[in-house]
Design a protein around this motif. Structure first.
Motif, PDB file in Angstrom:
ATOM      1  N   THR A   1     -24.958  45.514 -27.987  1.00  0.00           N
ATOM      2  CA  THR A   1     -25.202  45.881 -27.137  1.00  0.00           C
ATOM      3  C   THR A   1     -24.334  47.761 -27.067  1.00  0.00           C
ATOM      4  N   ILE A   2     -25.260  48.712 -26.311  1.00  0.00           N
ATOM      5  CA  ILE A   2     -24.585  49.722 -25.768  1.00  0.00           C
ATOM      6  C   ILE A   2     -24.678  49.881 -24.229  1.00  0.00           C
ATOM      7  N   ILE A   3     -23.175  50.301 -22.781  1.00  0.00           N
ATOM      8  CA  ILE A   3     -23.559  50.416 -22.015  1.00  0.00           C
ATOM      9  C   ILE A   3     -23.074  52.049 -22.316  1.00  0.00           C
ATOM     10  N   PHE A   4     -23.987  52.620 -20.537  1.00  0.00           N
ATOM     11  CA  PHE A   4     -23.785  54.456 -20.383  1.00  0.00           C
ATOM     12  C   PHE A   4     -22.987  53.752 -19.099  1.00  0.00           C
ATOM     13  N   LEU A   5     -21.648  54.422 -18.235  1.00  0.00           N
ATOM     14  CA  LEU A   5     -22.362  53.981 -17.465  1.00  0.00           C
ATOM     15  C   LEU A   5     -21.771  55.453 -16.172  1.00  0.00           C
ATOM     16  N   SER A   6     -22.272  55.895 -14.988  1.00  0.00           N
ATOM     17  CA  SER A   6     -22.284  56.724 -13.821  1.00  0.00           C
ATOM     18  C   SER A   6     -22.027  56.452 -13.099  1.00  0.00           C
ATOM     19  N   ILE A   7     -20.723  56.961 -12.334  1.00  0.00           N
ATOM     20  CA  ILE A   7     -20.228  56.549 -11.089  1.00  0.00           C
ATOM     21  C   ILE A   7     -19.622  57.379 -10.199  1.00  0.00           C
ATOM     22  N   ALA A   8     -20.310  58.435  -9.936  1.00  0.00           N
ATOM     23  CA  ALA A   8     -19.460  59.896  -8.898  1.00  0.00           C
ATOM     24  C   ALA A   8     -19.997  60.025  -7.456  1.00  0.00           C
ATOM     25  N   ALA A   9     -22.061  61.041  -7.916  1.00  0.00           N
ATOM     26  CA  ALA A   9     -21.741  61.219  -7.308  1.00  0.00           C
ATOM     27  C   ALA A   9     -22.396  61.010  -5.453  1.00  0.00           C
ATOM     28  N   HIS A  10     -22.565  59.416  -5.593  1.00  0.00           N
ATOM     29  CA  HIS A  10     -23.314  59.285  -4.342  1.00  0.00           C
ATOM     30  C   HIS A  10     -21.242  58.562  -3.848  1.00  0.00           C
ATOM     31  N   PHE A  11     -20.679  59.563  -3.852  1.00  0.00           N
ATOM     32  CA  PHE A  11     -19.518  58.920  -3.651  1.00  0.00           C
ATOM     33  C   PHE A  11     -18.603  60.222  -2.607  1.00  0.00           C
ATOM     34  N   THR A  12     -19.312  60.872  -2.320  1.00  0.00           N
ATOM     35  CA  THR A  12     -18.558  62.172  -2.211  1.00  0.00           C
ATOM     36  C   THR A  12     -18.580  61.782  -0.479  1.00  0.00           C
ATOM     37  N   ILE A  13     -19.192  61.074  -0.030  1.00  0.00           N
ATOM     38  CA  ILE A  13     -19.959  60.640   1.574  1.00  0.00           C
ATOM     39  C   ILE A  13     -18.834  60.129   2.087  1.00  0.00           C
TER      40      ILE A  13
END
Length: 567
Positions: free
Chosen positions: A449-461
């Motif tokens: 299993t490999i996990i790639f995460l991205s959690i940033a762009a929608h938190f500017t608001i």
């Protein structure tokens, strides 16, 4: 007479506040029923419950009007000092120069660039804080580089930037003023004091009737709505029971909270961030402009040996998972012939055949915003014989997921799903809203299993306290995953730069978010794929969804950690 009217207005405002707080009720309801996100058999592992603390911003955000006078009266500290009334930095009068300029440099030389910030009267600023981007480009060689570290702010209107020259060719220096310091102060104030700056819409359906209402991470939202009611407002509380992530909708009359079916960013646009500013502040925001150079900003780099070099005193090691790819040197890398060369470890540049070998017999999860969905889509569309028929969509918009792609030839399975609220996608089913921490908890921790995460762009608001709390829930979920299997690799992609003329989703906001992300993930057994420099210095300039040239280099970087010895 004016003084009496002012006192009466103030008493009326206080009365509205008291009426509001004594009459608001909240209907508690379980999170909307959702489909089981995971695709493995058996129940998900047990999870711990993590409740959000009550941060100061959630306690103090009690705006009664979006008109500037009442905001200034309710939040005098929110509006900062009177520095906003001084003449702001202007790109058209500011300049830069190469202080050690020559028409020709040698490979691995260093140039120093001085930036001088001036106001509209051509006077040098006496303070710092301006937000610049500076890069060097060679379009013939398809080469570019960010500075050697951050731009140094001397707090007197001058700034210093250094560049190491890593390839032979004709190079040009460019400097952008993204925001003057006065605009940065305004952005910081609005971010910290007004976390509900986006309009989200909830669609409720019951007995063949539908209606729409407002939703957000806090009940203190959309003041104009409250002013048109009797003062009694009910909210549906959809706060997640596992992560404590808050989400509220104004309860529509005659509709139960359980009838909440769809979510959307507003169809008419956000509450503009400029609406929360004084008219003079609004004029601070102009489209970013290139500064003019004093003297030439173009020169040649020559070399009697190789045409490019990292200019490092040591050979690059193999990429090891769990390392921070910023490394121990100021800049993270540079482009040459469209390929990103890292200073942290030796990157490989993979052909499709080699990507298949790297991911063979693996299950890969892409969780997060649309910039990680780009990775998923790029790989899926690049593979031959990929079985599109196994892709299925539960919701009203394919951009949300669940998406599954399988390549039977190499036994590769890839999964994509967007993170939950806040989410700036239009009209998706609430049953498809899954918080990242919960999705990680539901993942099988199998070898391969490999996990790639991205959690940033929608938190500017929202603000950094909210973002930091969300990261905490993700961190704890990663730790629980690694307790089940410490060998499952987890990668986290930082935010990339985006369109330069945006204000509500300004690059300054994203830069601050990246700082929190790097800080919170320090010491974690995760691999940070830092793409900020990769996007800020690329010749395709700034886009929320980077070009395919950038995507390939981002994926090559990630796979260099997964399969460092495949090439």
């Amino acid at each position: 007479m004016k003084h009496i009217r002012y006192v009466l207005f103030l008493l009326l405002a206080i009365g509205v506040l008291i009426l509001y707080y004594t009459n608001v009720t909240v209907e508690r309801n379980k999170s909307p029923q959702r489909l089981l996100w995971n695709h493995h058999k058996g129940p998900p592992p047990s999870v711990e419950i993590h409740h959000l603390p009550a941060p100061e911003w959630l306690k103090s955000y009690t705006s009664t009007s979006l008109t500037i006078p009442s905001l200034r009266e309710a939040y005098p500290s929110a509006f900062g000092s009177q520095a906003i009334w001084t003449l702001p930095t202007k790109a058209t009068t500011s300049s830069f120069k190469i202080t050690n300029y020559r028409s020709q440099f040698s490979l691995c030389d260093t140039i120093t660039v001085e930036i001088v910030a001036r106001d509209a009267s051509n006077k040098i600023k006496s303070t710092g804080g301006d937000y610049f981007f500076a890069n060097i480009y060679d379009f013939d060689s398809r080469a570019s580089s960010p500075p050697d570290g951050d731009i140094v702010d001397h707090q007197n209107g001058t700034y210093t930037v250094k560049f190491t020259l890593r390839w032979a060719g004709t190079v040009k220096v460019t400097v952008f003023l993204v925001h003057p310091s006065e605009a940065v102060n305004s952005l910081r104030r609005v971010r910290d004091y007004f976390p509900a700056r986006q309009i989200f819409i909830g669609k409720f359906k019951s007995n063949n009737q539908t209606t729409k209402t407002f939703c957000h991470v806090t009940t203190h939202m959309y003041v104009e709505y409250f002013e048109n009611t009797s003062g009694i407002v009910e909210f549906c509380n959809f706060t997640d029971s596992k992560t404590g992530s808050p989400w509220f909708c104004i309860k529509p009359a005659g509709f139960p909270c359980s009838s909440y079916e769809q979510h959307s960013q507003t169809e008419k646009g956000a509450i503009p961030i400029l609406h929360l500013m004084h008219p003079r502040e609004r004029r601070l925001f102009e489209r970013p402009v290139r500064l003019h150079s004093v003297g030439s900003n173009v020169f040649r780099i020559t070399s009697k040996g190789p045409t490019r070099s990292t200019c490092l005193p040591h050979k690059l090691p193999r990429c090891i998972m769990g390392s921070n790819n910023k490394g121990s040197i100021p800049a993270s890398g540079y482009y040459y012939k469209e390929s990103w060369e890292s200073f942290n470890c030796k990157l490989s540049h993979f052909a499709i055949r080699e990507i298949k070998l790297c991911l063979q017999n693996r299950v890969v999860y892409f969780l997060g915003d649309s910039t990680i969905r780009q990775w998923f889509t790029y790989l899926a569309e690049s593979f031959d014989n990929t079985k599109f028929g196994n892709r299925y969509v539960y919701n009203a918009n394919y951009r949300m997921g669940d998406d599954i792609w399988r390549s039977k030839d190499n036994n590769i399975t890839m999964n994509y799903h967007h993170h939950g609220f806040p989410n700036m996608i239009k009209w998706v089913n609430t049953t498809d809203m899954h918080y990242m921490a919960n999705m990680i908890d539901e993942l099988p921790a199998h070898t391969g299993t490999i996990i790639f995460l991205s959690i940033a762009a929608h938190f500017t608001i929202t603000n950094l306290d909210f973002y930091r709390t969300r990261l905490l829930s993700v961190k704890q979920a990663i730790k629980r995953l690694q307790t089940r299997n410490a060998d499952v690799p987890v990668f986290i992609k930082t935010a990339n730069t985006r369109d330069m003329d945006l204000i509500d989703e300004s690059n300054w906001f994203l830069d601050q978010i990246n700082g929190v992300l790097r800080e919170e993930m320090a010491g974690m057994n995760v691999t940070l794929i830092d793409v900020w420099d990769m996007t800020s210095c690329h010749w395709t300039m700034f886009h929320v969804h980077p070009s395919e040239e950038i995507l390939k280099n981002e994926i090559d970087m990630a796979l260099s950690y997964v399969c460092p010895s495949i090439l």
